[in-house]
Motif scaffolding. Structure first.
Motif, PDB file in Angstrom:
ATOM      1  N   ARG A 146       7.436   5.606   0.803  1.00  0.00           N
ATOM      2  CA  ARG A 146       6.337   4.539   0.472  1.00  0.00           C
ATOM      3  C   ARG A 146       6.769   3.938  -0.874  1.00  0.00           C
ATOM      4  NH1 ARG A 146       1.976   3.804  -2.967  1.00  0.00           N
ATOM      5  NH2 ARG A 146       0.635   2.051  -2.352  1.00  0.00           N
ATOM      6  N   ALA A 154      -1.314  -2.506  -1.721  1.00  0.00           N
ATOM      7  CA  ALA A 154      -0.463  -1.361  -1.563  1.00  0.00           C
ATOM      8  C   ALA A 154      -0.327  -0.967  -3.052  1.00  0.00           C
ATOM      9  CB  ALA A 154       0.927  -1.692  -1.046  1.00  0.00           C
ATOM     10  N   ARG A 162       3.375   2.599   6.777  1.00  0.00           N
ATOM     11  CA  ARG A 162       4.418   2.711   5.840  1.00  0.00           C
ATOM     12  C   ARG A 162       4.007   2.464   4.471  1.00  0.00           C
ATOM     13  NH1 ARG A 162      10.055   2.809   6.457  1.00  0.00           N
ATOM     14  NH2 ARG A 162      10.906   3.210   4.682  1.00  0.00           N
ATOM     15  N   LEU A 163       3.345   1.749   4.144  1.00  0.00           N
ATOM     16  CA  LEU A 163       2.937   1.377   2.784  1.00  0.00           C
ATOM     17  C   LEU A 163       1.469   1.555   2.505  1.00  0.00           C
ATOM     18  CD1 LEU A 163       5.078  -2.118   2.364  1.00  0.00           C
ATOM     19  CD2 LEU A 163       5.905   0.254   1.827  1.00  0.00           C
ATOM     20  N   SER A 164       0.548   1.696   3.347  1.00  0.00           N
ATOM     21  CA  SER A 164      -0.855   1.739   3.244  1.00  0.00           C
ATOM     22  C   SER A 164      -1.392   0.584   2.496  1.00  0.00           C
ATOM     23  CB  SER A 164      -0.885   2.975   2.208  1.00  0.00           C
ATOM     24  OG  SER A 164      -0.503   4.348   2.771  1.00  0.00           O
TER      25      SER A 164
END
Length: 260
Positions: free
Chosen positions: A102, A170, A232-234
């Motif tokens: 991330r 993010a 993947r990045l939240s």
């Protein structure tokens, strides 16, 4: 929702999404928060697509080759938007493609340099959109084909508002976090506007089935991409929002081209 307030939001959305000049008076008292303004993104998308649609229609009437016409229309549209969403797509592709985790993905997306994944994503974006628009031009009368450009612009910006609403930022110090986030009302207004524009512009010239197919495929692409970004990045970034617009526009043109 007052008509005057909505019109002001359209003007502010145009200023953010394009290089079209708007009166400075619309920013009096504006705090720069785009959360509410995002409800007008589909309407602004329709307006900013009109110059490219005019070029597309004019060249078709002059019997210019369909693929060349499509590429010139996309070039004109890119000038109008300042390649805002294309930049997001390329940065997002580099981050997701080259980042191992991330933090590394976010660092790559922040880097202004373009990498292999970003370059390939831009080639595919312009190539797929141009090929689809050329197919649309060959399969529909000129006026009907022209309507696909503002319809795609509205639909794709409805998709980006949904992505923006569905995920938290993010990064707490990122640009996307600084400009706010659409609430449920803004999101549903954007989606409703995008759907209405698609129905009004496309249904009379293509029939119901292509419109339903477009909305289904765009929704599927938006949900899938958002799920990938969540994993993947939240959370979203300005780049993932821009990438969503590009993915939705590609999906709209390609689905319409295969449905007519």
């Amino acid at each position: 929702m007052g008509v005057k307030d909505y019109a002001a939001d359209i003007a502010r959305a145009l200023a953010f999404l394009s290089r079209i000049p708007v009166p400075s008076s619309v920013f009096v008292g504006d705090d720069g928060n785009l959360g509410r303004v995002s409800r007008a993104f589909p309407a602004a998308g329709l307006i900013l697509a009109l110059p490219a649609a005019f070029v597309f229609g004019l060249l078709l009437l002059l019997h210019v080759d369909a693929l060349l016409t499509a590429l010139l229309a996309l070039a004109f549209q890119t000038l109008t938007t300042g390649a805002l969403h294309e930049d997001g797509l390329s940065d997002c592709a580099d981050g997701l493609g080259a980042g191992k985790d991330r933090d590394r993905s976010l660092a790559i997306m922040k880097d202004s340099r373009i990498g292999t994944y970003g370059a390939i994503s831009l080639i595919l974006s312009f190539g797929l959109r141009a090929a689809a628009l050329a197919a649309i031009a060959r399969g529909l009368p000129p006026f009907a084909a022209v309507l696909s450009i503002p319809a795609a612009a509205a639909i794709s910006r409805g998709g980006m508002v949904w992505h923006w609403h569905a995920l938290p930022p993010a990064k707490s110090d990122g640009v996307a976090a600084a400009v706010g986030q659409p609430d449920g009302e803004a999101m549903w207004t954007a989606l409703g506007t995008a759907t209405l524009v698609a129905a009004i512009l496309l249904w009379p010239v293509t029939g119901l089935a292509p419109v339903v197919a477009i909305l289904f495929v765009v929704a599927l692409c938006t949900f899938s991409f958002t799920a990938r970004i969540r994993q993947r990045l939240s959370g979203h970034t300005g780049d993932t929002i821009g990438a969503t617009q590009q993915i939705c526009e590609i999906a709209t043109f390609c689905t319409l081209a295969m449905s007519i």
